[in-house]
Structures are given as C-alpha cells and as structure tokens.
Motif scaffolding. Structure first.
Motif, mmCIF file in Angstrom:
data_model
loop_
_atom_site.group_PDB
_atom_site.id
_atom_site.type_symbol
_atom_site.label_atom_id
_atom_site.label_comp_id
_atom_site.label_asym_id
_atom_site.label_seq_id
_atom_site.Cartn_x
_atom_site.Cartn_y
_atom_site.Cartn_z
ATOM 1 N N TYR A 15 -34.273 -28.600 21.634
ATOM 2 C CA TYR A 15 -33.299 -27.591 22.015
ATOM 3 C C TYR A 15 -32.219 -27.539 20.944
ATOM 4 O O TYR A 15 -31.851 -28.549 20.347
ATOM 5 C CB TYR A 15 -32.636 -27.917 23.360
ATOM 6 N N GLN A 32 -28.212 -26.388 20.152
ATOM 7 C CA GLN A 32 -26.922 -26.071 20.765
ATOM 8 C C GLN A 32 -25.941 -25.692 19.656
ATOM 9 O O GLN A 32 -25.337 -26.557 19.029
ATOM 10 C CB GLN A 32 -26.382 -27.252 21.576
ATOM 11 N N ARG A 69 -22.072 -23.420 22.425
ATOM 12 C CA ARG A 69 -22.385 -24.333 23.523
ATOM 13 C C ARG A 69 -23.674 -23.982 24.266
ATOM 14 O O ARG A 69 -24.198 -24.781 25.034
ATOM 15 C CB ARG A 69 -21.199 -24.406 24.500
ATOM 16 N N GLN A 70 -24.191 -22.782 24.063
ATOM 17 C CA GLN A 70 -25.408 -22.375 24.751
ATOM 18 C C GLN A 70 -26.594 -23.222 24.304
ATOM 19 O O GLN A 70 -26.821 -23.394 23.123
ATOM 20 C CB GLN A 70 -25.692 -20.904 24.457
ATOM 21 N N MET A 71 -27.356 -23.743 25.246
ATOM 22 C CA MET A 71 -28.560 -24.515 24.941
ATOM 23 C C MET A 71 -29.745 -23.557 24.834
ATOM 24 O O MET A 71 -30.006 -22.772 25.759
ATOM 25 C CB MET A 71 -28.831 -25.538 26.045
ATOM 26 N N LEU A 119 -33.915 -23.134 23.803
ATOM 27 C CA LEU A 119 -35.194 -23.788 23.539
ATOM 28 C C LEU A 119 -35.706 -23.370 22.161
ATOM 29 O O LEU A 119 -35.782 -22.180 21.853
ATOM 30 C CB LEU A 119 -36.208 -23.392 24.611
ATOM 31 N N MET A 142 -26.192 -28.435 16.914
ATOM 32 C CA MET A 142 -26.670 -29.733 17.344
ATOM 33 C C MET A 142 -28.064 -29.538 17.921
ATOM 34 O O MET A 142 -28.302 -28.580 18.667
ATOM 35 C CB MET A 142 -25.739 -30.362 18.380
ATOM 36 N N PHE A 193 -31.226 -31.256 20.077
ATOM 37 C CA PHE A 193 -31.561 -32.289 21.047
ATOM 38 C C PHE A 193 -33.076 -32.354 21.231
ATOM 39 O O PHE A 193 -33.737 -31.329 21.445
ATOM 40 C CB PHE A 193 -30.925 -32.001 22.400
ATOM 41 N N GLN A 253 -23.105 -33.139 30.274
ATOM 42 C CA GLN A 253 -23.120 -33.541 28.873
ATOM 43 C C GLN A 253 -21.772 -34.116 28.514
ATOM 44 O O GLN A 253 -20.779 -33.392 28.386
ATOM 45 C CB GLN A 253 -23.442 -32.351 27.960
ATOM 46 N N VAL A 311 -19.115 -31.461 30.273
ATOM 47 C CA VAL A 311 -19.635 -30.093 30.296
ATOM 48 C C VAL A 311 -20.853 -30.095 31.214
ATOM 49 O O VAL A 311 -21.752 -30.936 31.052
ATOM 50 C CB VAL A 311 -20.015 -29.592 28.899
ATOM 51 N N PHE A 352 -24.134 -28.201 32.821
ATOM 52 C CA PHE A 352 -25.123 -27.158 32.577
ATOM 53 C C PHE A 352 -26.049 -27.020 33.773
ATOM 54 O O PHE A 352 -26.555 -28.009 34.302
ATOM 55 C CB PHE A 352 -25.974 -27.477 31.356
ATOM 56 N N GLY A 379 -42.614 -24.886 30.621
ATOM 57 C CA GLY A 379 -42.352 -24.073 29.432
ATOM 58 C C GLY A 379 -40.982 -24.300 28.832
ATOM 59 O O GLY A 379 -40.648 -23.725 27.809
ATOM 60 N N GLY A 380 -40.204 -25.163 29.482
ATOM 61 C CA GLY A 380 -38.845 -25.405 28.994
ATOM 62 C C GLY A 380 -37.837 -24.710 29.890
ATOM 63 O O GLY A 380 -38.161 -23.786 30.634
ATOM 64 N N TYR A 381 -36.616 -25.194 29.790
ATOM 65 C CA TYR A 381 -35.553 -24.668 30.637
ATOM 66 C C TYR A 381 -34.926 -23.416 30.053
ATOM 67 O O TYR A 381 -34.870 -23.231 28.839
ATOM 68 C CB TYR A 381 -34.410 -25.687 30.756
ATOM 69 N N PHE A 386 -31.138 -22.216 30.212
ATOM 70 C CA PHE A 386 -29.839 -22.795 30.544
ATOM 71 C C PHE A 386 -28.788 -21.723 30.776
ATOM 72 O O PHE A 386 -28.831 -20.641 30.181
ATOM 73 C CB PHE A 386 -29.332 -23.676 29.389
ATOM 74 N N GLY A 387 -27.821 -22.059 31.625
ATOM 75 C CA GLY A 387 -26.591 -21.302 31.693
ATOM 76 C C GLY A 387 -25.701 -21.678 30.518
ATOM 77 O O GLY A 387 -26.047 -22.565 29.715
ATOM 78 N N SER A 388 -24.561 -21.023 30.412
ATOM 79 C CA SER A 388 -23.680 -21.234 29.258
ATOM 80 C C SER A 388 -22.761 -22.428 29.427
ATOM 81 O O SER A 388 -21.989 -22.744 28.523
ATOM 82 C CB SER A 388 -22.861 -19.978 28.987
ATOM 83 N N GLY A 389 -22.816 -23.081 30.573
ATOM 84 C CA GLY A 389 -22.058 -24.302 30.777
ATOM 85 C C GLY A 389 -20.667 -24.085 31.343
ATOM 86 O O GLY A 389 -20.060 -23.021 31.197
#
Lengths: 116, 113
Positions: free
Chosen positions: A37, A39, A43-45, A47, A89, A91, B37, B88, B90, B100-102, B104-107
């Motif tokens: 992943y 970042q 801050r958005q993660m 894939l 970053m 991960f 996080q 933080v 998430f 297939g993977g997550y 994510f929201g923006s946190g």
C-alpha cells in the motif's frame, strides 16, 4: 501471530531510476495474501499491488512489480521509472482469512523520496 | 461512487470524553475494518465485521466499541478517551472472500489532550 518487517525506514531515488523496497514476514500459514500500500502526504492509503501466496508468478502493475520468494518469506517491491508522484510511505501487509475476514498485519513502512 | 467515507477528518478530545468515528461505504462490501496508525508505525486492527450484526475484536480492541446495524455503516465508539488513543484511525472495506485488498477511507486524526 504474523509479523511483517520492513528494514528500510527511509529510501531515496532519482527520478526515472529504479528502486526496490524490502519486506520480510514470518508465518506458519500456507495460504495467504501479500500487499503493498502507498500512503502519500495526503494520508490516503492506496493499494499498489497484491500477490497470492499460491501463485508462483510475480505480480506486476505497470511500473510496479514484486519479487515474491515464498520459501524465504520475502516480498520486495520494485518501482521502475520512478516519478515524483511516487514519493510516499509504502507499507507491506500480510493478510490471512480467518472465519472469512481478511485480517491484515502491516509493517512499519518505508518512506520513499523521489528526487528531481 | 464515494467509496469509503470517514467523518470527522480531525478531532481534539479531552481526557475522559467520548466520541463516535463514523464510517460509511457505498460499494455493498460485506467486510469492514477499523485500524489505527500510531506515528511512524504500521496499522493495527481494532475491530472488524463480516456483515450486518456481526462484529469481532482485532489486535487492539481495548477502549473501543463498534456496531454494524447496516451493510453500509460501521461506526467506532471511543469511551473515556485516553492520551494513548491519540492516533490516525482508518476504516476499510473489501468485497467478501476475494482478498483483492482494502478500500480505505481518508482517515480521522484524533488527538486526546
């Protein structure tokens, strides 16, 4: 319990060059999934790429590819033709499915800086 | 599609206060997760849900509670906030069973003072 280790806290690369980020993991499982992943400072993660442990062929997504060595429990990410937008970053994550849920263990991340 | 939406984006709490972090997804994903996080660290699983009405603890559930009354919503409740919960947060979702993977929201950046 699984552990994921990213041994390079920080890395830098010149624009247009290639860089490889390392990841090792420890597990007794045979069926699992591995992910990278990204970042960015937003801050958005996001894939980047995924690998299924039962597949020997390394996954590729455009400029991103992995070197998956199951016996060595190693899962490195190669970024080719690095771009300024790759600064982020990164991960590494290990996922196993337990009672159908895909629970993940993340490494502590590698901060990659792409220099112009 | 909005994907995974988290609110608020930032919040400062005083020690002992409570709050709810909201998470909504519009992708009809069965599986939803809450991670935290901490600075310079990877994500740790707090709670997860495999469908409406079903939740379970992750690696670091103490001090938190969740509910899943609908497929779309998966709020995280902090009771009696403590400085150790500064982090933080998430929310993530995935289509069931595909690995297939997550998404994510923006946190939410939470500071407890």
């Amino acid at each position: 319990a699984q552990t994921v280790t990213q041994s390079q806290p920080e890395m830098s690369v010149q624009e247009a060059e290639t860089v490889t980020l390392s990841c090792t993991y420890d597990t007794s499982e045979n069926n699992y999934y591995l992910f990278w992943y990204k970042q960015p400072p937003s801050r958005q993660m996001i894939l980047v790429i995924r690998q299924e442990a039962y597949k020997q062929q390394n996954a590729t997504e455009n400029r991103f590819s992995v070197n998956f060595q199951k016996a060595a429990k190693s899962f490195s990410l190669k970024i080719s033709d690095s771009q300024l937008g790759d600064t982020a970053m990164y991960f590494c994550a290990f996922m196993k499915r337990t009672d159908n849920a895909g629970k993940s263990t993340f490494g502590d991340g590698t901060t990659l800086t792409v220099k112009p | 599609n909005a994907g995974v939406t988290q609110t608020p984006k930032f919040r400062i709490l005083k020690i002992g206060q409570s709050m709810t972090l909201q998470c909504t997804q519009d992708m009809n994903h069965n599986y939803m997760y809450w991670y935290r996080q901490d600075p310079g660290m990877g994500l740790k699983l707090i709670y997860y849900s495999v469908g409406a009405g079903i939740t379970d603890k992750g690696e670091v559930p103490n001090g938190y509670n969740v509910s899943r009354s609908t497929t779309e919503d998966f709020p995280l409740r902090l009771e009696l906030a403590a400085p150790s919960q500064t982090s933080v947060y998430f929310c993530a979702s995935e289509i069931g069973g595909t690995s297939g993977g997550y998404t994510f929201g923006s946190g939410t950046r939470l500071t407890v003072v």
